[in-house]
Scaffold this motif. Structure first.
Motif, PDB file in Angstrom:
ATOM      1  N   ALA A  68       0.956  -1.030  -0.011  1.00 20.99           N
ATOM      2  CA  ALA A  68       0.054  -0.008   0.084  1.00 20.99           C
ATOM      3  C   ALA A  68       0.879   1.284  -0.017  1.00 20.99           C
ATOM      4  O   ALA A  68       0.269   2.349  -0.654  1.00 20.99           O
ATOM      5  CB  ALA A  68      -0.966  -0.140   1.107  1.00 20.99           C
ATOM      6  N   GLY A  69       2.151   1.189   0.429  1.00 16.88           N
ATOM      7  CA  GLY A  69       3.004   2.299   0.567  1.00 16.88           C
ATOM      8  C   GLY A  69       4.074   2.445  -0.247  1.00 16.88           C
ATOM      9  O   GLY A  69       4.682   3.387  -0.465  1.00 16.88           O
ATOM     10  N   ALA A  70       3.704   1.665  -1.585  1.00 14.69           N
ATOM     11  CA  ALA A  70       4.618   1.526  -2.662  1.00 14.69           C
ATOM     12  C   ALA A  70       4.840   3.062  -3.176  1.00 14.69           C
ATOM     13  O   ALA A  70       5.827   3.571  -3.453  1.00 14.69           O
ATOM     14  CB  ALA A  70       4.296   0.646  -3.485  1.00 14.69           C
ATOM     15  N   SER A  71       3.911   3.528  -3.660  1.00 16.03           N
ATOM     16  CA  SER A  71       3.999   5.145  -4.282  1.00 16.03           C
ATOM     17  C   SER A  71       4.617   5.751  -3.423  1.00 16.03           C
ATOM     18  O   SER A  71       5.560   6.697  -4.119  1.00 16.03           O
ATOM     19  CB  SER A  71       2.353   5.508  -4.862  1.00 16.03           C
ATOM     20  OG  SER A  71       1.974   4.649  -5.627  1.00 16.03           O
ATOM     21  N   TRP A  72       4.283   5.971  -2.339  1.00 14.92           N
ATOM     22  CA  TRP A  72       4.712   6.916  -1.225  1.00 14.92           C
ATOM     23  C   TRP A  72       6.363   6.682  -1.090  1.00 14.92           C
ATOM     24  O   TRP A  72       7.259   7.535  -1.019  1.00 14.92           O
ATOM     25  CB  TRP A  72       4.137   6.756   0.412  1.00 14.92           C
ATOM     26  CG  TRP A  72       4.578   7.891   1.222  1.00 14.92           C
ATOM     27  CD1 TRP A  72       3.933   9.096   1.307  1.00 14.92           C
ATOM     28  CD2 TRP A  72       5.541   7.901   1.985  1.00 14.92           C
ATOM     29  NE1 TRP A  72       4.729   9.799   2.239  1.00 14.92           N
ATOM     30  CE2 TRP A  72       5.716   9.233   2.553  1.00 14.92           C
ATOM     31  CE3 TRP A  72       6.727   7.100   2.403  1.00 14.92           C
ATOM     32  CZ2 TRP A  72       6.898   9.681   3.488  1.00 14.92           C
ATOM     33  CZ3 TRP A  72       7.884   7.506   3.257  1.00 14.92           C
ATOM     34  CH2 TRP A  72       7.894   8.826   3.785  1.00 14.92           C
ATOM     35  N   LEU A  73       6.766   5.553  -1.089  1.00 10.60           N
ATOM     36  CA  LEU A  73       8.188   5.280  -0.825  1.00 10.60           C
ATOM     37  C   LEU A  73       8.992   5.441  -1.923  1.00 10.60           C
ATOM     38  O   LEU A  73      10.125   5.921  -1.896  1.00 10.60           O
ATOM     39  CB  LEU A  73       8.415   3.352  -0.615  1.00 10.60           C
ATOM     40  CG  LEU A  73       7.981   3.037   0.972  1.00 10.60           C
ATOM     41  CD1 LEU A  73       7.843   1.588   0.740  1.00 10.60           C
ATOM     42  CD2 LEU A  73       9.046   3.400   1.717  1.00 10.60           C
ATOM     43  N   LEU A  74       8.353   5.307  -3.282  1.00 12.40           N
ATOM     44  CA  LEU A  74       9.004   5.619  -4.444  1.00 12.40           C
ATOM     45  C   LEU A  74       9.012   7.213  -4.685  1.00 12.40           C
ATOM     46  O   LEU A  74      10.128   7.800  -5.252  1.00 12.40           O
ATOM     47  CB  LEU A  74       8.547   4.884  -5.664  1.00 12.40           C
ATOM     48  CG  LEU A  74       8.759   3.426  -5.693  1.00 12.40           C
ATOM     49  CD1 LEU A  74       8.127   2.850  -6.763  1.00 12.40           C
ATOM     50  CD2 LEU A  74      10.229   3.224  -5.746  1.00 12.40           C
ATOM     51  N   ASP A  75       7.979   7.864  -4.142  1.00 10.79           N
ATOM     52  CA  ASP A  75       7.840   9.378  -4.309  1.00 10.79           C
ATOM     53  C   ASP A  75       8.982   9.914  -3.444  1.00 10.79           C
ATOM     54  O   ASP A  75       9.407  11.044  -3.686  1.00 10.79           O
ATOM     55  CB  ASP A  75       6.540   9.844  -3.849  1.00 10.79           C
ATOM     56  CG  ASP A  75       5.618   9.731  -5.163  1.00 10.79           C
ATOM     57  OD1 ASP A  75       6.072   9.118  -6.259  1.00 10.79           O
ATOM     58  OD2 ASP A  75       4.455   9.685  -4.739  1.00 10.79           O
ATOM     59  N   SER A  76       9.206   9.268  -2.289  1.00 11.90           N
ATOM     60  CA  SER A  76      10.093   9.768  -1.245  1.00 11.90           C
ATOM     61  C   SER A  76      11.625   9.427  -1.492  1.00 11.90           C
ATOM     62  O   SER A  76      12.540   9.763  -0.626  1.00 11.90           O
ATOM     63  CB  SER A  76       9.744   9.668   0.239  1.00 11.90           C
ATOM     64  OG  SER A  76       9.905   7.988   0.589  1.00 11.90           O
ATOM     65  N   LEU A  77      11.804   8.343  -2.411  1.00  8.89           N
ATOM     66  CA  LEU A  77      13.052   7.823  -2.806  1.00  8.89           C
ATOM     67  C   LEU A  77      14.310   8.894  -2.907  1.00  8.89           C
ATOM     68  O   LEU A  77      15.390   9.012  -2.619  1.00  8.89           O
ATOM     69  CB  LEU A  77      13.010   6.873  -4.068  1.00  8.89           C
ATOM     70  CG  LEU A  77      14.233   6.128  -4.390  1.00  8.89           C
ATOM     71  CD1 LEU A  77      14.692   5.290  -3.115  1.00  8.89           C
ATOM     72  CD2 LEU A  77      13.801   5.210  -5.498  1.00  8.89           C
ATOM     73  N   PRO A  78      14.157  10.093  -3.744  1.00  6.93           N
ATOM     74  CA  PRO A  78      15.245  10.974  -3.791  1.00  6.93           C
ATOM     75  C   PRO A  78      15.687  11.486  -2.575  1.00  6.93           C
ATOM     76  O   PRO A  78      16.993  11.692  -2.382  1.00  6.93           O
ATOM     77  CB  PRO A  78      14.608  12.085  -4.728  1.00  6.93           C
ATOM     78  CG  PRO A  78      13.456  11.597  -5.566  1.00  6.93           C
ATOM     79  CD  PRO A  78      12.689  10.293  -4.614  1.00  6.93           C
ATOM     80  N   GLY A  79      14.728  11.844  -1.748  1.00  8.16           N
ATOM     81  CA  GLY A  79      15.359  12.145  -0.474  1.00  8.16           C
ATOM     82  C   GLY A  79      16.034  11.216   0.419  1.00  8.16           C
ATOM     83  O   GLY A  79      17.002  11.523   0.831  1.00  8.16           O
ATOM     84  N   LEU A  80      15.574   9.888   0.298  1.00  8.55           N
ATOM     85  CA  LEU A  80      16.379   8.861   1.176  1.00  8.55           C
ATOM     86  C   LEU A  80      17.631   8.721   0.422  1.00  8.55           C
ATOM     87  O   LEU A  80      18.697   8.203   1.228  1.00  8.55           O
ATOM     88  CB  LEU A  80      15.487   7.417   0.849  1.00  8.55           C
ATOM     89  CG  LEU A  80      15.949   5.996   1.222  1.00  8.55           C
ATOM     90  CD1 LEU A  80      16.057   6.516   3.102  1.00  8.55           C
ATOM     91  CD2 LEU A  80      15.024   4.970   1.335  1.00  8.55           C
ATOM     92  N   VAL A  81      17.875   8.826  -0.703  1.00  2.39           N
ATOM     93  CA  VAL A  81      19.368   8.641  -1.286  1.00  2.39           C
ATOM     94  C   VAL A  81      19.820   9.928  -1.456  1.00  2.39           C
ATOM     95  O   VAL A  81      20.947  10.162  -1.950  1.00  2.39           O
ATOM     96  CB  VAL A  81      19.250   7.958  -2.547  1.00  2.39           C
ATOM     97  CG1 VAL A  81      18.532   6.500  -2.566  1.00  2.39           C
ATOM     98  CG2 VAL A  81      18.515   8.766  -3.760  1.00  2.39           C
ATOM     99  N   GLY A  82      19.664  10.882  -0.818  1.00  2.00           N
ATOM    100  CA  GLY A  82      20.362  12.285  -0.932  1.00  2.00           C
ATOM    101  C   GLY A  82      20.216  12.953  -2.308  1.00  2.00           C
ATOM    102  O   GLY A  82      20.841  14.145  -2.207  1.00  2.00           O
ATOM    103  N   ALA A  83      19.323  12.845  -2.901  1.00  7.80           N
ATOM    104  CA  ALA A  83      19.241  13.356  -4.433  1.00  7.80           C
ATOM    105  C   ALA A  83      18.900  14.728  -4.362  1.00  7.80           C
ATOM    106  O   ALA A  83      18.901  15.406  -5.178  1.00  7.80           O
ATOM    107  CB  ALA A  83      18.592  12.466  -5.526  1.00  7.80           C
ATOM    108  N   ASP A  84      18.136  14.976  -3.323  1.00  7.33           N
ATOM    109  CA  ASP A  84      17.532  16.383  -2.911  1.00  7.33           C
ATOM    110  C   ASP A  84      18.296  17.308  -2.435  1.00  7.33           C
ATOM    111  O   ASP A  84      17.914  18.599  -2.334  1.00  7.33           O
ATOM    112  CB  ASP A  84      16.334  16.406  -2.375  1.00  7.33           C
ATOM    113  CG  ASP A  84      14.914  15.674  -3.056  1.00  7.33           C
ATOM    114  OD1 ASP A  84      15.132  15.520  -4.300  1.00  7.33           O
ATOM    115  OD2 ASP A  84      14.213  15.191  -2.443  1.00  7.33           O
TER     116      ASP A  84
END
Length: 144
Positions: free
Chosen positions: A61-77
């Motif tokens: 259920a949280g797949a979209s949220w996890l992928l939308d927040s992926l740039p922040g998790l890997v420091g890309a932002d």
């Protein structure tokens, strides 16, 4: 399953290490193929995230949220425009990235535990809380 790629190569071990709480953290696994697996409770529900050096896949259920927040998790932002290395030892190293999960509760509880008791006992308490009150990871989360 949903998937998202990012352009910059990422040192996942260095970046994701602070998100793991002990060697037996049930929310976190590294597999032999170099992938990192994490289970998280997002605002949209539970989800499983598999990260590789160039992208990630997510389930639940949280797949979209996890992928939308992926740039922040890997420091890309991260905005590196004002970042200057002053120490000689650090000048030859790659620019550090600091990942953020965007999930306050999952960062706050282990941090409080780790400040109140010795590391191994804090990690044991974290595992206990997750096993008692957490939900089962969504397939295909690896067992080891």
């Amino acid at each position: 399953m949903r998937e998202r790629r990012y352009e910059m190569p990422v040192d996942l071990a260095a970046l994701l290490g602070p998100h793991q709480h002990g060697g037996y953290d049930p929310t976190w696994r590294r597999t032999g193929d170099g992938a990192f697996w994490m289970t998280k409770r997002t605002p949209d529900g539970p989800g499983t995230l598999r990260l590789t050096r160039h992208g990630g896949q997510a389930w639940g259920a949280g797949a979209s949220w996890l992928l939308d927040s992926l740039p922040g998790l890997v420091g890309a932002d991260d905005d590196l425009s004002g970042f200057t290395v002053h120490h000689e030892v650090l000048k030859g190293l790659a620019v550090p990235r600091i990942g953020r999960s965007g999930l306050v509760f999952e960062a706050l509880v282990p941090a409080v535990l780790e400040q109140k008791v010795v590391g191994r006992e804090a990690w044991r308490a974290w595992r206990y809380l997750l096993r008692k009150y957490g939900t089962q990871p969504l397939a295909p989360h690896p067992r080891a």
